[in-house]
Design a protein around this motif. Structure first.
Motif, PDB file in Angstrom:
ATOM      1  N   VAL A 351      -4.233   3.704  -8.443  1.00 19.62           N
ATOM      2  CA  VAL A 351      -5.450   2.173  -8.347  1.00 19.62           C
ATOM      3  C   VAL A 351      -6.827   2.085  -8.540  1.00 19.62           C
ATOM      4  CG1 VAL A 351      -4.570   1.944  -5.963  1.00 19.62           C
ATOM      5  CG2 VAL A 351      -4.720  -0.245  -8.239  1.00 19.62           C
ATOM      6  N   SER A 352      -7.298   1.449  -9.608  1.00 25.32           N
ATOM      7  CA  SER A 352      -8.429   1.343  -8.924  1.00 25.32           C
ATOM      8  C   SER A 352      -9.064   0.107  -8.602  1.00 25.32           C
ATOM      9  CB  SER A 352      -9.183   2.070  -9.557  1.00 25.32           C
ATOM     10  OG  SER A 352     -10.983   1.587  -9.929  1.00 25.32           O
ATOM     11  N   LEU A 353     -10.415  -0.800  -7.734  1.00 19.99           N
ATOM     12  CA  LEU A 353      -9.852  -2.056  -7.175  1.00 19.99           C
ATOM     13  C   LEU A 353     -11.226  -2.470  -6.691  1.00 19.99           C
ATOM     14  CD1 LEU A 353      -6.557  -1.640  -4.540  1.00 19.99           C
ATOM     15  CD2 LEU A 353      -6.515  -3.089  -7.409  1.00 19.99           C
ATOM     16  N   THR A 354     -11.173  -3.330  -7.561  1.00 20.18           N
ATOM     17  CA  THR A 354     -12.572  -4.021  -6.824  1.00 20.18           C
ATOM     18  C   THR A 354     -12.621  -5.399  -6.148  1.00 20.18           C
ATOM     19  OG1 THR A 354     -13.560  -3.096  -8.963  1.00 20.18           O
ATOM     20  CG2 THR A 354     -15.405  -5.124  -7.995  1.00 20.18           C
ATOM     21  N   LYS A 355     -13.105  -5.621  -4.822  1.00 21.01           N
ATOM     22  CA  LYS A 355     -12.859  -7.041  -4.257  1.00 21.01           C
ATOM     23  C   LYS A 355     -13.379  -8.108  -4.435  1.00 21.01           C
ATOM     24  CE  LYS A 355     -14.380  -8.579  -0.210  1.00 21.01           C
ATOM     25  NZ  LYS A 355     -15.647  -8.293   0.925  1.00 21.01           N
ATOM     26  N   LYS A 356     -12.902  -9.684  -4.659  1.00 27.15           N
ATOM     27  CA  LYS A 356     -13.652 -10.109  -5.622  1.00 27.15           C
ATOM     28  C   LYS A 356     -13.948 -11.070  -4.681  1.00 27.15           C
ATOM     29  CE  LYS A 356      -8.181 -11.450  -7.770  1.00 27.15           C
ATOM     30  NZ  LYS A 356      -7.414 -12.711  -7.686  1.00 27.15           N
TER      31      LYS A 356
END
Length: 357
Positions: A351-356
């Motif tokens: 999973v690739s995630l970006t902090k909101k």
């Protein structure tokens, strides 16, 4: 069993060390490289930072630790040259539990950095390295201090063995014969741990920071399915053989459970969205054969060595060191028979995630 005290890969550079028996993990890092490259490239191009702080969580020791670092640096260097910018200062933070063999990492740093400069050029910015012992289910770094977090083949490990209200008799992990309460307890512990992981990383990452996480998982929605539990089921068979021979006490085996949970992509998505600190950019499942070596004749031996490098410290904490050679000899025989009749694979979830915020 306190997981934080006993969970670590076999250290050193010996025959049964993780450093010499982690080819599967290496191939998975390379398989997921496009996702990691996309994430670090997007991060660098959107922030253009003069200092880049990267954490590798569950770094273990050996060549795989440096493989991750070198791949990230190469992508950043490629992008900064496009923008005609000076190379940033790189700050790498290696995290694992206190029992990890950090010495293997630090003893190799000088040679690694020189090799990296030979590959990327002398314009490469200063590189700083530090070790951060501790559980990634707690806070590890100062607030908003990280740009990028990477973790591969670590997050399936739980912070503790789940609290079981029934015995998982004859098993060391979830299986088709486990009581439903055991399955529920494992999922509950996973949900709690992964939620905490996301919460703490959201505090440590700056706005727009990214994470790429890869862990053993499954495609099937049944957490006790063969595709994620079979590798442990075969080890359980080896241990049960020693119980029958009177070499291991049955009570000791029934009291031992592996602190691991292999989630499906749907479970990962549910918890990420519920915790609500991150946006999912990519969520994918891949497969790799148990025997990642080109040596197909000694497949059972290779798999047994790989699993020994990972699981031996846990087994020693429960059963002592004397029986380990015999346990993994039995395990090799069982795995060899299995692989002669089947083509078992590990499922990887990335999973690739970006902090909101």
């Amino acid at each position: 069993m306190k997981v934080v005290e006993v969970l670590h890969m076999n250290g050193g550079n010996g025959d049964v060390s993780y450093a010499n028996n982690s080819l599967v993990q290496r191939k998975v890092i390379l398989m997921t490289k496009p996702i990691t490259e996309e994430a670090i490239s997007d991060l660098y191009c959107s922030l253009l930072p003069e200092t880049l702080c990267i954490a590798d969580l569950g770094c273990s020791s050996g060549a795989n630790t440096f493989l991750v670092v070198s791949e990230l640096v190469k992508v950043v260097e490629k992008e900064r040259k496009k923008h005609k910018l000076q190379s940033p200062e790189f700050y790498f933070r290696f995290n694992d539990l206190p029992g990890n063999d950090f010495n293997v990492i630090f003893q190799s740093l000088g040679e690694f950095e020189q090799d990296l400069r030979n590959q990327t050029g002398e314009e490469l910015g200063p590189c700083f390295f530090s070790g951060v012992p501790g559980s990634f289910y707690t806070r590890l770094f100062p607030s908003k201090s990280l740009h990028f977090v990477h973790s591969s083949y670590s997050l399936m490990w739980l912070s503790q063995v789940p609290d079981l209200i029934e015995k998982n008799k004859g098993n060391i992990y979830m299986s088709s014969t486990s009581p439903s309460s055991v399955i529920k307890a494992y999922y509950k512990q996973y949900g709690k741990d992964f939620t905490n992981f996301l919460k703490y990383r959201s505090e440590e990452l700056m706005k727009g920071g990214k994470m790429v996480l890869t862990f053993l998982g499954r495609e099937n929605e049944d957490p006790s399915s063969k595709e994620c539990c079979y590798i442990w089921e075969l080890l359980s068979m080896a241990l049960n053989e020693l119980v029958v021979k009177g070499l291991i006490e049955e009570e000791k085996l029934d009291a031992f459970n592996i602190p691991q949970y292999t989630p499906s992509p749907a479970e990962v998505k549910y918890i990420v969205e519920k915790e609500n600190s991150f946006t999912i950019n990519r969520l994918e499942a891949t497969r790799i054969h148990w025997n990642a070596s080109n040596d197909h004749i000694n497949g059972g031996y290779n798999v047994s060595r790989c699993m020994r490098a990972v699981a031996e410290p846990l087994l020693v904490s429960q059963f002592g060191p004397k029986l380990m050679d015999l346990v993994f000899q039995k395990y090799e025989e069982i795995v060899s028979y299995c692989m002669a009749n089947e083509k078992p694979e590990f499922i990887n979830v990335t999973v690739s995630l970006t902090k909101k915020k």
